[in-house]
Motif scaffolding. Structure first.
Motif, PDB file in Angstrom:
ATOM      1  N   GLY A 132      42.996  15.245  38.567  1.00  0.00           N
ATOM      2  CA  GLY A 132      41.610  15.662  38.337  1.00  0.00           C
ATOM      3  C   GLY A 132      41.225  16.909  39.108  1.00  0.00           C
ATOM      4  N   ARG A 133      41.666  16.996  40.379  1.00  0.00           N
ATOM      5  CA  ARG A 133      41.312  18.134  41.243  1.00  0.00           C
ATOM      6  C   ARG A 133      42.569  18.581  41.993  1.00  0.00           C
ATOM      7  NH1 ARG A 133      36.548  16.293  44.945  1.00  0.00           N
ATOM      8  NH2 ARG A 133      36.156  18.521  45.127  1.00  0.00           N
ATOM      9  N   PRO A 134      43.484  19.219  41.296  1.00  0.00           N
ATOM     10  CA  PRO A 134      44.779  19.541  41.907  1.00  0.00           C
ATOM     11  C   PRO A 134      44.684  20.710  42.882  1.00  0.00           C
ATOM     12  CG  PRO A 134      44.656  20.479  39.713  1.00  0.00           C
ATOM     13  CD  PRO A 134      43.407  19.665  39.891  1.00  0.00           C
ATOM     14  N   ILE A 135      45.586  20.678  43.865  1.00  0.00           N
ATOM     15  CA  ILE A 135      45.631  21.768  44.842  1.00  0.00           C
ATOM     16  C   ILE A 135      47.074  21.999  45.290  1.00  0.00           C
ATOM     17  CG2 ILE A 135      45.103  20.147  46.738  1.00  0.00           C
ATOM     18  CD1 ILE A 135      43.734  22.562  48.170  1.00  0.00           C
ATOM     19  N   VAL A 136      47.398  23.271  45.492  1.00  0.00           N
ATOM     20  CA  VAL A 136      48.637  23.689  46.148  1.00  0.00           C
ATOM     21  C   VAL A 136      48.244  24.358  47.456  1.00  0.00           C
ATOM     22  CG1 VAL A 136      50.634  25.219  46.063  1.00  0.00           C
ATOM     23  CG2 VAL A 136      49.890  24.025  43.984  1.00  0.00           C
ATOM     24  N   VAL A 137      48.801  23.867  48.561  1.00  0.00           N
ATOM     25  CA  VAL A 137      48.617  24.526  49.860  1.00  0.00           C
ATOM     26  C   VAL A 137      49.964  25.093  50.276  1.00  0.00           C
ATOM     27  CG1 VAL A 137      47.981  24.282  52.281  1.00  0.00           C
ATOM     28  CG2 VAL A 137      46.748  22.976  50.536  1.00  0.00           C
ATOM     29  N   ASN A 138      50.024  26.398  50.379  1.00  0.00           N
ATOM     30  CA  ASN A 138      51.246  27.119  50.698  1.00  0.00           C
ATOM     31  C   ASN A 138      51.099  27.679  52.104  1.00  0.00           C
ATOM     32  OD1 ASN A 138      53.428  28.877  50.835  1.00  0.00           O
ATOM     33  ND2 ASN A 138      53.233  29.525  48.704  1.00  0.00           N
ATOM     34  N   THR A 139      51.879  27.159  53.054  1.00  0.00           N
ATOM     35  CA  THR A 139      51.732  27.595  54.441  1.00  0.00           C
ATOM     36  C   THR A 139      52.471  28.911  54.675  1.00  0.00           C
ATOM     37  OG1 THR A 139      53.611  26.250  55.163  1.00  0.00           O
ATOM     38  CG2 THR A 139      51.417  25.249  55.292  1.00  0.00           C
ATOM     39  N   ALA A 140      52.097  29.895  53.884  1.00  0.00           N
ATOM     40  CA  ALA A 140      52.579  31.265  54.044  1.00  0.00           C
ATOM     41  C   ALA A 140      51.402  32.071  54.572  1.00  0.00           C
ATOM     42  CB  ALA A 140      53.057  31.826  52.703  1.00  0.00           C
ATOM     43  N   VAL A 141      51.523  32.570  55.770  1.00  0.00           N
ATOM     44  CA  VAL A 141      50.397  33.270  56.398  1.00  0.00           C
ATOM     45  C   VAL A 141      49.946  34.411  55.504  1.00  0.00           C
ATOM     46  CG1 VAL A 141      49.639  34.586  58.406  1.00  0.00           C
ATOM     47  CG2 VAL A 141      51.227  32.662  58.692  1.00  0.00           C
ATOM     48  N   PRO A 142      48.670  34.458  55.118  1.00  0.00           N
ATOM     49  CA  PRO A 142      48.203  35.508  54.210  1.00  0.00           C
ATOM     50  C   PRO A 142      48.059  36.848  54.908  1.00  0.00           C
ATOM     51  CG  PRO A 142      46.366  34.128  54.903  1.00  0.00           C
ATOM     52  CD  PRO A 142      47.602  33.493  55.470  1.00  0.00           C
ATOM     53  N   GLY A 143      48.020  37.903  54.099  1.00  0.00           N
ATOM     54  CA  GLY A 143      47.665  39.201  54.635  1.00  0.00           C
ATOM     55  C   GLY A 143      48.748  40.260  54.654  1.00  0.00           C
ATOM     56  N   ALA A 144      49.910  40.013  54.038  1.00  0.00           N
ATOM     57  CA  ALA A 144      50.950  41.048  54.005  1.00  0.00           C
ATOM     58  C   ALA A 144      50.523  42.183  53.087  1.00  0.00           C
ATOM     59  CB  ALA A 144      52.271  40.459  53.526  1.00  0.00           C
ATOM     60  N   ARG A 145      51.021  43.379  53.351  1.00  0.00           N
ATOM     61  CA  ARG A 145      50.614  44.542  52.582  1.00  0.00           C
ATOM     62  C   ARG A 145      51.089  44.429  51.126  1.00  0.00           C
ATOM     63  NH1 ARG A 145      55.293  46.009  55.231  1.00  0.00           N
ATOM     64  NH2 ARG A 145      56.783  47.183  53.941  1.00  0.00           N
ATOM     65  N   ALA A 146      50.425  45.132  50.233  1.00  0.00           N
ATOM     66  CA  ALA A 146      50.674  45.007  48.799  1.00  0.00           C
ATOM     67  C   ALA A 146      52.068  45.474  48.392  1.00  0.00           C
ATOM     68  CB  ALA A 146      49.615  45.776  48.019  1.00  0.00           C
ATOM     69  N   ASP A 147      52.674  46.388  49.146  1.00  0.00           N
ATOM     70  CA  ASP A 147      53.984  46.933  48.761  1.00  0.00           C
ATOM     71  C   ASP A 147      55.135  46.318  49.565  1.00  0.00           C
ATOM     72  OD1 ASP A 147      53.433  48.020  51.229  1.00  0.00           O
ATOM     73  OD2 ASP A 147      54.000  50.079  50.685  1.00  0.00           O
ATOM     74  N   ALA A 148      54.961  45.095  50.058  1.00  0.00           N
ATOM     75  CA  ALA A 148      55.940  44.495  50.957  1.00  0.00           C
ATOM     76  C   ALA A 148      57.192  43.994  50.254  1.00  0.00           C
ATOM     77  CB  ALA A 148      55.299  43.331  51.726  1.00  0.00           C
ATOM     78  N   ILE A 149      57.178  43.878  48.916  1.00  0.00           N
ATOM     79  CA  ILE A 149      58.315  43.303  48.199  1.00  0.00           C
ATOM     80  C   ILE A 149      59.294  44.385  47.771  1.00  0.00           C
ATOM     81  CG2 ILE A 149      59.011  41.961  46.179  1.00  0.00           C
ATOM     82  CD1 ILE A 149      56.199  40.704  46.235  1.00  0.00           C
ATOM     83  N   ASP A 150      60.562  44.167  48.077  1.00  0.00           N
ATOM     84  CA  ASP A 150      61.626  45.064  47.622  1.00  0.00           C
ATOM     85  C   ASP A 150      62.168  44.498  46.312  1.00  0.00           C
ATOM     86  OD1 ASP A 150      63.877  46.573  47.135  1.00  0.00           O
ATOM     87  OD2 ASP A 150      64.573  46.549  49.212  1.00  0.00           O
ATOM     88  N   PHE A 151      61.630  44.956  45.205  1.00  0.00           N
ATOM     89  CA  PHE A 151      62.030  44.418  43.904  1.00  0.00           C
ATOM     90  C   PHE A 151      63.471  44.762  43.545  1.00  0.00           C
ATOM     91  CE2 PHE A 151      57.402  44.378  43.469  1.00  0.00           C
ATOM     92  CZ  PHE A 151      57.206  43.116  42.925  1.00  0.00           C
ATOM     93  N   ASP A 152      63.987  45.843  44.092  1.00  0.00           N
ATOM     94  CA  ASP A 152      65.364  46.237  43.794  1.00  0.00           C
ATOM     95  C   ASP A 152      66.386  45.437  44.597  1.00  0.00           C
ATOM     96  OD1 ASP A 152      64.572  48.237  41.976  1.00  0.00           O
ATOM     97  OD2 ASP A 152      64.185  49.625  43.632  1.00  0.00           O
ATOM     98  N   ASP A 153      65.958  44.911  45.749  1.00  0.00           N
ATOM     99  CA  ASP A 153      66.892  44.200  46.621  1.00  0.00           C
ATOM    100  C   ASP A 153      66.134  43.128  47.409  1.00  0.00           C
ATOM    101  OD1 ASP A 153      69.135  43.473  48.072  1.00  0.00           O
ATOM    102  OD2 ASP A 153      68.967  45.141  49.496  1.00  0.00           O
TER     103      ASP A 153
END
Length: 276
Positions: A132-153
């Motif tokens: 009825g009221r689902p939730i996901v809690v992901n203990t990943a500290v928020p706030g990393a910069r938008a370009d932090a992912i290396d999509f190529d590697d």
């Protein structure tokens, strides 16, 4: 009776949440490495089957969540045994300061801290929708910069550092909320980090200096896990649909990049291609 699924539920904050919800009379599925720790958890929680039911409110699934095979097995088992999931808490942690490959050939931290979470969230999406009221809690500290992912590697075969790896995982987990809430507008998806130090076992392969420093500072200034998780309990008990981020009890600003939707689509394509 709610069904609460907790990865990393035998240690630290995951354990504290499992104890709380067992005491509250909910069905708790604990996913972790060590059955002995689970048995100790049951003893501490005084968990027993409900007197008027054959249901067992506590279940343990042994798994190494840096193993794709184990992740798939666990997701299928949870799907097979539970038609509804009210809360999915992604709290498994094992800190690695250096790049390490798993037996399957994947970078271990990337798998544990993001790929496993992606597979849990997407693989259990219909079970969450059944609540009825689902939730996901992901203990990943928020706030990393938008370009932090290396999509190529993303496995960082070149230029791995703990800081880069950590930032990439955190950013990817924020973006995962876009995918999760698009599939179910009623879903609450929260990236959450503690507001300060927490007294935990600090599981991982780190140098003695970091372990000693964490132990000393945790003892002096750290919160007990049962205290640190109180904001998570409030979020689970009163979920608000949509994406959100918190540090402790305080809302945190979600990082919004120009290409967020394209970026989560690229991540999804990458996971489906490389890890299915």
């Amino acid at each position: 009776m709610r069904t609460i699924v907790i990865t990393g539920g035998t240690d630290g904050m995951g354990r504290a949440l499992a104890r709380h919800y067992l005491a509250a009379g909910d069905r708790v599925v604990v996913i972790g490495r060590d059955r002995a720790k689970f048995e100790t958890l049951l003893d501490a929680a005084g968990s027993q089957a409900m007197p008027d039911s054959d249901a067992v409110p506590a279940e343990f699934i042994a798994a190494d969540l840096s193993s794709i095979a184990d992740i798939r097995r666990v997701v299928e088992q949870v799907r097979r045994e539970h038609e509804r999931i009210d809360a999915l808490v992604l709290a498994a942690s094992f800190i690695r300061q250096r790049r390490q490959l798993t037996n399957e050939g994947y970078e271990a931290s990337w798998v544990l801290f993001f790929v496993s979470k992606y597979l849990f969230v997407t693989g259990l999406a219909d079970r969450l929708r059944a609540a009825g009221r689902p939730i996901v809690v992901n203990t990943a500290v928020p706030g990393a910069r938008a370009d932090a992912i290396d999509f190529d590697d993303p496995g960082m075969s070149q230029g791995f550092t703990f800081a880069r790896s950590n930032a990439q995982q955190r950013r990817a987990n924020e973006l995962l909320g876009l995918l999760a809430t698009a599939g179910d507008p009623r879903l609450a998806y929260v990236t959450w980090g503690p507001s300060g130090l927490v007294r935990t076992s600090f599981a991982g392969e780190v140098g003695p200096g970091m372990k000693i420093t964490a132990a000393i500072l945790g003892t002096i200034a750290g919160k007990r896990p049962d205290v640190a998780v109180r904001p998570i309990i409030d979020l689970i008990d009163s979920p608000a649909p949509g994406r959100a981020a918190y540090r402790g009890t305080k809302p945190a600003t979600l990082v919004r990049g120009e290409h967020d939707r394209e970026d989560i689509a690229r991540l999804a394509q990458m996971i489906e291609r490389d890890f299915r």
